[in-house]
Structures are given as C-alpha cells and as structure tokens.
Write an enzyme that holds these catalytic residues in place. Sequence first.
Site, mmCIF file in Angstrom:
data_model
loop_
_atom_site.group_PDB
_atom_site.id
_atom_site.type_symbol
_atom_site.label_atom_id
_atom_site.label_comp_id
_atom_site.label_asym_id
_atom_site.label_seq_id
_atom_site.Cartn_x
_atom_site.Cartn_y
_atom_site.Cartn_z
ATOM 1 N N ARG A 281 -8.496 -13.732 0.581
ATOM 2 C CA ARG A 281 -7.888 -14.927 1.179
ATOM 3 C C ARG A 281 -8.017 -14.847 2.703
ATOM 4 O O ARG A 281 -8.505 -13.847 3.219
ATOM 5 C CB ARG A 281 -6.403 -14.952 0.831
ATOM 6 C CG ARG A 281 -5.730 -13.668 1.269
ATOM 7 C CD ARG A 281 -4.232 -13.694 1.143
ATOM 8 N NE ARG A 281 -3.668 -12.364 1.079
ATOM 9 C CZ ARG A 281 -3.467 -11.563 2.103
ATOM 10 N NH1 ARG A 281 -3.793 -11.956 3.320
ATOM 11 N NH2 ARG A 281 -2.963 -10.368 1.949
ATOM 12 N N LYS B 121 -6.037 -2.687 -8.142
ATOM 13 C CA LYS B 121 -6.674 -1.647 -7.324
ATOM 14 C C LYS B 121 -7.703 -0.849 -8.117
ATOM 15 O O LYS B 121 -8.706 -0.405 -7.571
ATOM 16 C CB LYS B 121 -5.609 -0.717 -6.755
ATOM 17 C CG LYS B 121 -4.731 -1.381 -5.693
ATOM 18 C CD LYS B 121 -3.745 -0.379 -5.126
ATOM 19 C CE LYS B 121 -2.600 -1.031 -4.388
ATOM 20 N NZ LYS B 121 -2.998 -1.757 -3.189
ATOM 21 N N HIS C 197 4.981 -0.024 6.006
ATOM 22 C CA HIS C 197 3.616 -0.224 5.500
ATOM 23 C C HIS C 197 3.158 -1.662 5.658
ATOM 24 O O HIS C 197 2.256 -2.123 4.966
ATOM 25 C CB HIS C 197 3.479 0.202 4.036
ATOM 26 C CG HIS C 197 3.489 1.690 3.889
ATOM 27 N ND1 HIS C 197 2.410 2.474 4.177
ATOM 28 C CD2 HIS C 197 4.483 2.530 3.521
ATOM 29 C CE1 HIS C 197 2.716 3.734 3.981
ATOM 30 N NE2 HIS C 197 3.966 3.799 3.594
#
Length: 503
Positions: free
Chosen positions: A293, A117, A236
Amino acid sequence: MEIKKLLVANRGEIALRIMRTAKEMGIATVAVYSDVDAHSPFVRFADEAVRLGPAPSSQSYLLMDLIIEIAKNTGAEAIHPGYGFLSENAEFAEKVEQNGLIFIGPTAAAIRTMGDKLSAKEAVSHFDVPLVPGSAGAVKNLEEAQEAIGRTGFPVLIKAAAGGGGKGMRIVERAEDFEEQMQLAVSEAQSAFGNGSVFVEKYVGSPRHIEIQILADSHGNVVHLFERECSVQRRHQKVIEEAPSAILSDELRAEMGSAAVAVARSCGYRGAGTVEFIFDEQHNFFFLEMNTRLQVEHPVTEFVTGVDLVREMIYIAEGKPLSFSQEDLKIQGHSIELRVYAESPRNNFLPDIGTLKEYRRPDGPGVRVDDGFEEGMEVPIYYDPMISKLVVHAQTRSAAIERMIRAIDEYRIAGVETTLDFGRFVFNHPSFKSGNFDTHFVKNYFSPEVLDSIGTQDEEEVAALIAVSIAESSRNQNKSSSTVSNEVKYSRSEWKRNRGALS
Ligand code: ADP
C-alpha cells in the site's frame, strides 16, 4: 481506462492528500466519513461526501459493502484505500474488482502472499533476496525450533506469521527459556491473530530499519525509488523517517533496490509498495516484509525524487505504463519526516486526545505539513492519534535537520500533548545528528527528564542526563520480561481495535 471519479476509502490527512492529487489530475472526488469526521477538512475538500455511520471503524471505515455501494451510486470508477483500514484487505480488493470497479493497489493475490510473513518469505525465497537466518517455515514443535536455533544461535526472535504493527514478537536469550516462551508465543498468536503459526528468526542486535519504495505497472516494469531510513521507533512503530539514509553507500543502495524489485516480482506486484529490510552492524541487509500500500512516510520519497506517488498509483491503476525508467530517477537533497502524534512522550507515549485549542502550522521554504485538522477540532479517540506529518526538504542532511528544528519551533499546538518536543530532542541529539543510531534509539537515549532539559541545560549537563538514562534503561531492560516489544497497554480496547496497522 481513464478514471474520472475516485472514492477515497479513508479519512484525515491521507484522504486529503490523495484528493489533492486527484484534483490536480482533473479527477472528481468522493469522500466517505463517520459521524465524528463530518466536519473534517477532507470531507469539505471532496466534490461529494457520503456518511458511512457512527465513529467506530467497524461501523464506518471498515464497511466494505457499503463503501462499494457508495462508489457505484456516486458513479466513481475507482477506490483508493489509503493506508490502514481496508488498504491491505485482500477480500476488499477482490470485492471492488468483482463489482466492476478499480482498486488502486495490487491484486488480492499479491496482498495475500505478502500479508502473511511466512508465505512472503516463501515467495521471496525463489529470488535473490537475503532472508534473516531462521526456520524455513512455521515451527510446529520444539524439535523443529531447536533445528533452526542450531543455525542461528541465541538470541532468537519468535514471530507470529500473522503478526503486524510490531505485535506478536518474543525475544529469547537463553536455551532454558525457549520452551516456555514458545508456548506463550503460540497461544498469544492464536488469541491475537486467530492464527497460532509462529516461526523462529535470528535476533539482530543493533538493527536499523531501512525500506525501499517501489512502483510496478501492469506491463512488467518495476522501479525502486531508493530508501527511507525508519530506525527511530517507539513501541516498534516509526515516528521519524528520512531519505536518503545517512549510512547507505551508492553500491548498497543499488543492491537493496534490486532486492526490493525482486520481492515485487516474486508476487507479481502492481502499484506502489514498500519492501522493508533489517540492516545489521556489519551492513548486511535482510528482507523483513512488504507493505502492499501507500506508506505513511511516502512524502520523504516524493521530496527527494520529485515523483508524486499517488499520481503514479492512479496512472498504474488506469493501465498506463510507467513514464520513467530506473535511470531517470535521482536523489535530490535530503528529506525528514516527524510524525506529530497526540501522545505524551512524558507518559510512555500514551495517546493524549482532546481539543486542539491552538493549532498553527509551520510554513516557509522546504516545509510540507500533511494534516487533517484545524484549530478547535477534536482529536478523536477512535482512530490513530496522528495529528500531522511534518516533512522538510533541504540540500543536505544537516540543513534538513536545521530546517526541521526551525519548523518544530514554529509549530503551535495547544490542548493536547504532542511528539513535537520529542522530535526536537531527537534532532538535537548527537547520535541522530551523526547518523549513527539504530532501532533502540528511544530506549537508549530517551527519558522524560532528558526532554525537560532541551535548550535549558548546557551540553555537559545534557550528556550527564543521557548517561543516567542509558544506565536506567539497561537496568530496566534486565528486569523486564523477554518480550521484544515493551507494549503499552491502552486502557481502551476500542482504541486498540481501531488503530490500523500503520507503518
Ligand atoms: P511488523 O509486521 O509487526 O511491523 P516486522 O517484521 O516488520 O513486524 O518488524 C517490526 C520491527 O521489529 C522492525 O522494524 C525491527 O525494529 C524489529 N525486528 C523485526 N525482526 C527483527 C529481528 N530478526 N531482529 C531484531 N529486530 C527485529
């Protein structure tokens, strides 16, 4: 280079979905499978099938060298990794190419940049892409964290740089809790991801999760294929997605699309990818991450754009330029997907595996079911418990919702609990119907009691039940710890390990 034979390094619905397009393109297919999948539809569909090993993915679908060897032995020139498993593994992408094969996806370098990240934020920061306010990089000590908080204010989110699948996040509401929470976050990140690097981000209160599909060829052409709204999530993790989003104006759509194209350019992207944004109440959007992807929810984009994303991925891997430009792409109608999981919405969405005693799919106009199961088959404990993706397309959002409810009613599954009832609840809910909802939808409106009431109560009673469940959830929220994700802890660690990071 023309691909004549393709190995699909995946299983279930996505393996079948990829092979179907390959077949249409005249490309021969090779399936690889674990013992529990030996009789699966994707194995039968393939022109050739080769056994990998026992069920656990560490002994089958994650065996890079074996998969590459099978590709070479069968004469396949290319490998499509699907999603989950090896799809975002830079080492695998590298090995495939080192062995003279084509990896149907981006370069290893792009996977690496976007897989972390922090390096993703770094790459993107040189472009015109809004980032969530927060620390510039990893926070190494309390002073650095305080400095970032000075800019964001509370509440903040502490995130693990290597986190994924909704794991490794902590929300901190008050300054006095920060030090303790940061220590916990670092040690958690270290033990879960082997990387204790964390950073601080402003916590967006009522966020929507909106992502943009992009396609990039190896000649520098990048287009976006509009958005997918994925705000209905549990743990989530997405469970319902739609395209287009009910709240984006054409202007915002174009802005987010350009930002997504910039993200793709920031890492020299090639192939199909998804740029995820968080969207706040004031309609600001911020870059979250890029998934390098094919995404689980790609069919809603295929329905509204008419583009076969797998076909485009194959063309791009063959080195062909995109055959259309941004101006050629238009949104046609509305599409919604419900992920049908073998899970119990009555019991915290815990996996409910077993035999599909009855299994009959819905059909008819505008209905697409991507699945990998048949009646009598077992839903194995080893992998993600998704049975199918129920996807509908209609001219308008309300017609798509009506079509979805009709299709859910037609779907017959017995033997395991599923998210079908949960879907029926969501699609009948006034908040979903109005388009006014955020990622807290499940927490705010859903409880097992509400589920039992669908169709049996009048509207007033349902409204009363919803009010009770809201009051209850806010009470629970106050009581619960400060972790964002109210993670369900599976009793079987095997399960946890084998679930790919699917989003
Ligand atoms: P992962 O890689 O684990 O999927 P993401 O960064 O994509 O992590 O975040 C997953 C989900 O967590 C998002 O869809 C959103 O619901 C929530 N989330 C992430 N960042 C924030 C934030 N800054 N504020 C509020 N919610 C957030």
